[in-house]
Design an enzyme around this catalytic site. Sequence first.
Site, PDB file in Angstrom:
ATOM      1  CE  LYS A 180      23.598  46.707  41.804  1.00  0.00           C
ATOM      2  NZ  LYS A 180      24.194  45.356  41.902  1.00  0.00           N
ATOM      3  CD  GLU A 255      39.325  53.828  47.457  1.00  0.00           C
ATOM      4  OE1 GLU A 255      40.253  53.561  46.655  1.00  0.00           O
ATOM      5  OE2 GLU A 255      39.342  54.834  48.188  1.00  0.00           O
ATOM      6  CB  CYS A 289      41.546  46.694  43.168  1.00  0.00           C
ATOM      7  SG  CYS A 289      41.527  46.554  44.949  1.00  0.00           S
ATOM      8  CD  GLU A 390      41.296  46.944  37.142  1.00  0.00           C
ATOM      9  OE1 GLU A 390      40.190  47.346  36.757  1.00  0.00           O
ATOM     10  OE2 GLU A 390      41.624  46.891  38.336  1.00  0.00           O
TER      11      GLU A 390
END
Length: 488
Positions: A180, A255, A289, A390
């Site tokens: 997906k 992750e 990331c 973040e």
Amino acid sequence: MQTYVNVIESTAYINGCWLEPGSRPVKAHYSPLNTELLVGSSTQLSTADVDLAVQSAKQALPSWSALSGMQRANYLFKAAQMLEDHQEELAQLLTAEMGKPLGEARGEVNRAVVLLRYYAGEGLRSIGDVLPATDGISHLYTTRVPLGVVGLITPWNFPVAIPVWKLAPALIFGNTVVWKPAEHATIAAARLMQLLEASGLPPGVVQLVSGSGAVVGQRILDHLDVTGISFTGSDAVGQQVAQAATARHAKYQLEMGGKNATIVLADADLERAADTIISAAMRSAGQKCTATSRVIIEKPVKAQLTSLLVERAKRIQLSDPRDSGCYLGPVVSQRQYASILDFIQSGVREGAEIVAGGQAKMEGEFAKGYYIEPTILDRVDPQSTLAQEEIFGPVLVIHEADDLDHAIQLANGVRYGLAAAIFTHSHKHIHHFVNRIEAGLIKVNGETAGVEPQAPFGGMKLSSSYSREQGRAAIEFFTQVKTVVITP
Ligand code: NAD
């Protein structure tokens, strides 16, 4: 309205066939570099479609897993060649869809080619150990078998490399896949799937299921026949993946986000540190990331390094990411754009000072896309939202540290632990940093972003589920161990 010319007619591929949308909802995808540019449209699949995809993967499993490693490797070698032959076209599509500068998009496709070849090689490497049996006569050994049907759920920020670094090990170790892609990377995903199909993969080995996370993603999490789920994305969704997988005893791997720090000590080469930190913070518009989002500077060089960083940030020209020379293009979506600008404003409200950028770029054609100036904020409270969350945009915050211990304490003072870097020439300080820093990827005199495809990659704390991807580490997730004793 302009339309990007591409070859994508369907974004859903199940059991070797591209699905016509039929009565299913279809979503138009506009480019973040200019929201008048239509890049393509995606089919929003239902839970019943996902069930069909899982069933196809289950049917294909016995014959795919029965192939030898060498036979499966041949498919990956062909896929690598297909990607290499279509590198430019795939890179351009990726750029149009999610706004990554073309030079970086080319690099990303190259990386996927290397990953496919690396994992093709895994088809001939050892998958077990021989151990000495205590009776002296038995044959005691371990071997590895596939997990089964695996669900791969991927983000938009590396639309080609991340899917490939999950697909390639899943396939070489004999699993079949339901993949997906993220909504903002669906068109590039469909092109990647076309190239995999053209490499001759048998029907049912990989299915691409496009649609929303809440419907398509959630069904993958809940489906009893999906034995393993490898997820890369936000920590909020990662928590849902973990809960759903645990509830039905599926294997999972997460992750997730980062709030990566680079520490600069007083003895560092400041020019080199400034160049590297700006690249780590601003390339891909900070949407990696592993991007550097905090710089922690030892007091004696704080003013000097700050001015070097500001000077470089102010020199960066925002530009159309389709230009080969583009350094900084748009961010991916209206949502991301609004969220980044909100973070900057909240930082200012919490007492931070903008020393570079800070605004959306609205002149001329820029007003049609999601462009934000490269932004640096100084005097940032380490406990503030800006320093803790973040941001995933071209935003760098500066902290001052009294010494190395204080710098490490600041660097570790967040929930995340993905990547970290230090600039210094002192071996003593390097070792102290490596031992104490809470991060899965550590660079010394280098950029937090970027890891070699053959090396394990993953984070500590909230950045990961204690698992690692890439390199030999991938075998741990995508296989399970059998211990065998043969007594004559
Ligand atoms: P996201 O969590 O919003 O989405 C990731 C994927 O999960 C998408 O495919 C999405 O459709 C799907 N999803 C959403 N809801 C779901 C649900 N209920 N069930 C199942 N699937 C669902 O993340 P994003 O915005 O696409 O990506 C950005 C994030 O990814 C950032 O936090 C970034 O740090 C992280 N990221 C981490 C790494 C890493 O290796 N650590 C690499 C790249 C990106």
